[in-house]
Design a protein around this motif. Structure first.
Motif, PDB file in Angstrom:
ATOM      1  N   ASP A 158     -15.476   1.596  -6.846  1.00 50.28           N
ATOM      2  CA  ASP A 158     -16.165   2.085  -8.032  1.00 50.28           C
ATOM      3  C   ASP A 158     -17.650   2.327  -7.736  1.00 50.28           C
ATOM      4  O   ASP A 158     -18.523   1.560  -8.137  1.00 50.28           O
ATOM      5  N   PHE A 159     -17.938   3.396  -6.997  1.00 45.00           N
ATOM      6  CA  PHE A 159     -19.319   3.806  -6.769  1.00 45.00           C
ATOM      7  C   PHE A 159     -19.350   5.328  -6.688  1.00 45.00           C
ATOM      8  O   PHE A 159     -18.333   5.968  -6.434  1.00 45.00           O
ATOM      9  N   ASN A 160     -20.529   5.907  -6.923  1.00 40.92           N
ATOM     10  CA  ASN A 160     -20.634   7.355  -7.029  1.00 40.92           C
ATOM     11  C   ASN A 160     -20.684   8.055  -5.685  1.00 40.92           C
ATOM     12  O   ASN A 160     -20.079   9.110  -5.491  1.00 40.92           O
ATOM     13  N   ALA A 161     -21.450   7.517  -4.738  1.00 43.95           N
ATOM     14  CA  ALA A 161     -21.595   8.154  -3.436  1.00 43.95           C
ATOM     15  C   ALA A 161     -21.961   7.085  -2.413  1.00 43.95           C
ATOM     16  O   ALA A 161     -22.628   6.097  -2.728  1.00 43.95           O
ATOM     17  N   GLY A 162     -21.505   7.307  -1.188  1.00 42.65           N
ATOM     18  CA  GLY A 162     -21.838   6.373  -0.125  1.00 42.65           C
ATOM     19  C   GLY A 162     -20.611   5.925   0.637  1.00 42.65           C
ATOM     20  O   GLY A 162     -19.521   6.492   0.526  1.00 42.65           O
ATOM     21  N   LEU A 163     -20.798   4.876   1.426  1.00 39.62           N
ATOM     22  CA  LEU A 163     -19.757   4.333   2.297  1.00 39.62           C
ATOM     23  C   LEU A 163     -19.624   2.842   2.044  1.00 39.62           C
ATOM     24  O   LEU A 163     -20.626   2.120   2.002  1.00 39.62           O
ATOM     25  N   ALA A 164     -18.400   2.383   1.832  1.00 37.60           N
ATOM     26  CA  ALA A 164     -18.148   0.961   1.628  1.00 37.60           C
ATOM     27  C   ALA A 164     -17.047   0.517   2.578  1.00 37.60           C
ATOM     28  O   ALA A 164     -16.129   1.279   2.896  1.00 37.60           O
ATOM     29  N   TYR A 165     -17.144  -0.729   3.032  1.00 36.61           N
ATOM     30  CA  TYR A 165     -16.106  -1.312   3.863  1.00 36.61           C
ATOM     31  C   TYR A 165     -15.365  -2.361   3.053  1.00 36.61           C
ATOM     32  O   TYR A 165     -15.981  -3.287   2.501  1.00 36.61           O
ATOM     33  N   VAL A 166     -14.059  -2.187   2.946  1.00 35.74           N
ATOM     34  CA  VAL A 166     -13.222  -3.106   2.175  1.00 35.74           C
ATOM     35  C   VAL A 166     -12.393  -3.927   3.154  1.00 35.74           C
ATOM     36  O   VAL A 166     -11.624  -3.366   3.948  1.00 35.74           O
ATOM     37  N   ARG A 167     -12.541  -5.240   3.089  1.00 40.19           N
ATOM     38  CA  ARG A 167     -11.765  -6.115   3.979  1.00 40.19           C
ATOM     39  C   ARG A 167     -10.470  -6.480   3.263  1.00 40.19           C
ATOM     40  O   ARG A 167     -10.474  -7.177   2.248  1.00 40.19           O
ATOM     41  N   ALA A 168      -9.365  -5.999   3.779  1.00 37.89           N
ATOM     42  CA  ALA A 168      -8.059  -6.195   3.145  1.00 37.89           C
ATOM     43  C   ALA A 168      -7.353  -7.415   3.718  1.00 37.89           C
ATOM     44  O   ALA A 168      -7.627  -7.852   4.845  1.00 37.89           O
ATOM     45  N   GLN A 169      -6.422  -7.966   2.937  1.00 39.98           N
ATOM     46  CA  GLN A 169      -5.609  -9.090   3.390  1.00 39.98           C
ATOM     47  C   GLN A 169      -4.594  -8.615   4.424  1.00 39.98           C
ATOM     48  O   GLN A 169      -4.264  -7.436   4.511  1.00 39.98           O
ATOM     49  N   ASP A 170      -4.076  -9.560   5.213  1.00 40.21           N
ATOM     50  CA  ASP A 170      -3.167  -9.217   6.308  1.00 40.21           C
ATOM     51  C   ASP A 170      -1.880  -8.558   5.818  1.00 40.21           C
ATOM     52  O   ASP A 170      -1.421  -7.564   6.397  1.00 40.21           O
ATOM     53  N   ASP A 171      -1.266  -9.085   4.760  1.00 39.17           N
ATOM     54  CA  ASP A 171       0.025  -8.556   4.304  1.00 39.17           C
ATOM     55  C   ASP A 171      -0.079  -7.117   3.813  1.00 39.17           C
ATOM     56  O   ASP A 171       0.733  -6.267   4.207  1.00 39.17           O
ATOM     57  N   PRO A 172      -1.043  -6.795   2.941  1.00 40.94           N
ATOM     58  CA  PRO A 172      -1.170  -5.390   2.537  1.00 40.94           C
ATOM     59  C   PRO A 172      -1.455  -4.455   3.712  1.00 40.94           C
ATOM     60  O   PRO A 172      -0.929  -3.337   3.760  1.00 40.94           O
ATOM     61  N   MET A 173      -2.259  -4.912   4.679  1.00 38.37           N
ATOM     62  CA  MET A 173      -2.546  -4.074   5.838  1.00 38.37           C
ATOM     63  C   MET A 173      -1.283  -3.838   6.658  1.00 38.37           C
ATOM     64  O   MET A 173      -1.048  -2.728   7.152  1.00 38.37           O
ATOM     65  N   ALA A 174      -0.454  -4.868   6.801  1.00 42.27           N
ATOM     66  CA  ALA A 174       0.793  -4.704   7.554  1.00 42.27           C
ATOM     67  C   ALA A 174       1.713  -3.714   6.851  1.00 42.27           C
ATOM     68  O   ALA A 174       2.340  -2.863   7.499  1.00 42.27           O
ATOM     69  N   ARG A 175       1.793  -3.807   5.513  1.00 46.71           N
ATOM     70  CA  ARG A 175       2.636  -2.863   4.770  1.00 46.71           C
ATOM     71  C   ARG A 175       2.081  -1.444   4.854  1.00 46.71           C
ATOM     72  O   ARG A 175       2.837  -0.470   4.952  1.00 46.71           O
ATOM     73  N   LEU A 176       0.768  -1.322   4.829  1.00 42.06           N
ATOM     74  CA  LEU A 176       0.134  -0.004   4.918  1.00 42.06           C
ATOM     75  C   LEU A 176       0.437   0.635   6.270  1.00 42.06           C
ATOM     76  O   LEU A 176       0.799   1.816   6.350  1.00 42.06           O
ATOM     77  N   ARG A 177       0.327  -0.134   7.336  1.00 43.30           N
ATOM     78  CA  ARG A 177       0.624   0.402   8.668  1.00 43.30           C
ATOM     79  C   ARG A 177       2.090   0.803   8.773  1.00 43.30           C
ATOM     80  O   ARG A 177       2.422   1.813   9.407  1.00 43.30           O
ATOM     81  N   ALA A 178       2.980   0.019   8.164  1.00 40.62           N
ATOM     82  CA  ALA A 178       4.413   0.346   8.209  1.00 40.62           C
ATOM     83  C   ALA A 178       4.695   1.665   7.483  1.00 40.62           C
ATOM     84  O   ALA A 178       5.506   2.475   7.949  1.00 40.62           O
ATOM     85  N   VAL A 179       4.021   1.901   6.358  1.00 41.57           N
ATOM     86  CA  VAL A 179       4.207   3.158   5.616  1.00 41.57           C
ATOM     87  C   VAL A 179       3.726   4.332   6.461  1.00 41.57           C
ATOM     88  O   VAL A 179       4.392   5.379   6.531  1.00 41.57           O
ATOM     89  N   PHE A 180       2.566   4.184   7.112  1.00 40.76           N
ATOM     90  CA  PHE A 180       2.080   5.258   7.978  1.00 40.76           C
ATOM     91  C   PHE A 180       3.083   5.554   9.090  1.00 40.76           C
ATOM     92  O   PHE A 180       3.360   6.725   9.399  1.00 40.76           O
ATOM     93  N   LEU A 181       3.613   4.518   9.714  1.00 37.95           N
ATOM     94  CA  LEU A 181       4.580   4.703  10.788  1.00 37.95           C
ATOM     95  C   LEU A 181       5.785   5.497  10.291  1.00 37.95           C
ATOM     96  O   LEU A 181       6.226   6.461  10.940  1.00 37.95           O
ATOM     97  N   GLU A 182       6.301   5.134   9.126  1.00 35.29           N
ATOM     98  CA  GLU A 182       7.490   5.798   8.595  1.00 35.29           C
ATOM     99  C   GLU A 182       7.199   7.242   8.192  1.00 35.29           C
ATOM    100  O   GLU A 182       7.993   8.143   8.458  1.00 35.29           O
ATOM    101  N   MET A 183       6.051   7.489   7.552  1.00 34.37           N
ATOM    102  CA  MET A 183       5.783   8.838   7.067  1.00 34.37           C
ATOM    103  C   MET A 183       5.535   9.800   8.229  1.00 34.37           C
ATOM    104  O   MET A 183       6.024  10.940   8.217  1.00 34.37           O
ATOM    105  N   PHE A 184       4.819   9.352   9.274  1.00 33.49           N
ATOM    106  CA  PHE A 184       4.584  10.233  10.410  1.00 33.49           C
ATOM    107  C   PHE A 184       5.855  10.406  11.242  1.00 33.49           C
ATOM    108  O   PHE A 184       6.112  11.498  11.766  1.00 33.49           O
ATOM    109  N   THR A 185       6.660   9.370  11.356  1.00 36.31           N
ATOM    110  CA  THR A 185       7.922   9.480  12.089  1.00 36.31           C
ATOM    111  C   THR A 185       8.870  10.433  11.379  1.00 36.31           C
ATOM    112  O   THR A 185       9.524  11.279  12.000  1.00 36.31           O
TER     113      THR A 185
END
Length: 321
Positions: free
Chosen positions: A133-160
């Motif tokens: 929730d900001f108008n302009a700029g760059l932010a770094y969001v530190r995500a939990q391990d489980d959501p990151m693992a699920r996110l990587r799995a979705v990328f793997l499946e969609m590109f495959t």
């Protein structure tokens, strides 16, 4: 993510460079200047996938210094790390850190080793989902391990899946189901957990969920997408997320997934002889059929093929005297 498995297809463009003089930067998040740290070890691979609501680029880069104005003129840009470490604008960025950007942002980064990551450019700014929730700029969001693992799995499946696609029209029909899954895992990674429900809010959320259930019934056999439902209810996707968590203790994605699983089950139990499990799953927005089958069995204690086989058996009814 092993790039050697990815091949060009009707929907996926795959590029590989082994000589820096031939290298061309991709413009998904703006152009910049790359200076190799070890020119003799140069290698870059890239897979480019356009979807309905944006552009997604999977890239394995080289050790380099990177200077650029990165970001988007419209919408929102993300960089999701798969195997990643660098120092960007003096900040150490690693595998747990998602970069979120609005507008154009100057970046000076040093990558001491090859990195693998996905660059995403969404046409929407995704504020209705509660992202950054900001108008302009760059932010770094530190995500939990489980959501990151699920996110990587979705990328793997969609590109495959895109790599194996031989029919562009068939893949186009899967755009929204794929993006719905991707949005759900990005919500989980990027949006802070909702705080305890405020006094007086629970009744409002309960009524909203009752309205949601009514709209789902009206949708009938149409696939359920969070943005469509939010629009029909005059609410934001983020508000629906908070409401389902408050009332049912599960995410909006999980709640809608259960409803879609039930819709498939009813079809399999009552469908005609020409119905297939694949057709029922795809018709209800399930694009990853392996994940669908596992979820179905967890929910109902049997494989979808077993439900379909039982639904096709002739039924005999006893007639009283």
């Amino acid at each position: 993510m092993p790039f050697d498995r990815l091949k060009p297809s009707r929907v996926l463009n795959v590029e590989r460079f082994s000589d820096f003089s031939e290298f061309r930067a991709n413009e998904v998040l703006g152009l910049g200047i790359s200076t190799p740290l070890r020119p003799r070890e140069f290698s870059l691979s890239r897979a480019i996938l356009p979807l309905q609501n944006g552009l997604f680029v999977l890239q394995r880069s080289f050790a380099r210094r990177y200077e650029a104005e990165i970001g988007t003129d419209n919408g929102v840009g993300l960089v999701v790390p798969l195997s990643f470490r660098c120092v960007a604008n003096g900040t150490e960025v690693d595998n747990s850190t998602i970069a979120v950007m609005r507008g154009k942002v100057p970046v000076d980064s040093v990558e001491q080793q090859p990195n693998t990551y996905v660059m995403l450019r969404f046409n929407s700014d995704m504020r209705h989902r509660g992202w950054a929730d900001f108008n302009a700029g760059l932010a770094y969001v530190r995500a939990q391990d489980d959501p990151m693992a699920r996110l990587r799995a979705v990328f793997l499946e969609m590109f495959t899946l895109a790599s194996a696609c031989e029919d562009a029209r068939q893949f186009e029909a899967l755009n929204r189901p794929i993006q719905e899954t991707l949005l759900a895992v990005l919500d989980e990674a990027l949006v802070p957990e909702a705080h305890a429900t405020r006094p007086g809010s629970f009744d409002r959320y309960r009524k909203l969920i009752e309205q949601l259930d009514e709209v789902v019934e009206l949708f009938g056999s149409k696939p359920l997408y969070s943005d469509d439902l939010a629009t029909a209810l005059g609410a934001s996707a983020r508000t629906l997320q908070i409401a389902t968590q408050a009332v049912h203790g599960v995410s909006l994605h999980h709640y809608l997934r259960l409803k879609r699983l039930w819709a498939v089950r009813i079809q399999l139990m009552t469908g005609g002889s020409g119905l297939t499990v694949k057709a029922a799953a795809l018709g209800n927005g399930f694009w990853h059929l392996g994940d669908f089958s596992m979820g179905y069995k967890r929910a109902f204690g049997e494989a979808p093929s077993e439900t379909l086989a039982r639904g096709r058996r002739p039924h005999h009814f006893a007639v009283g005297a």
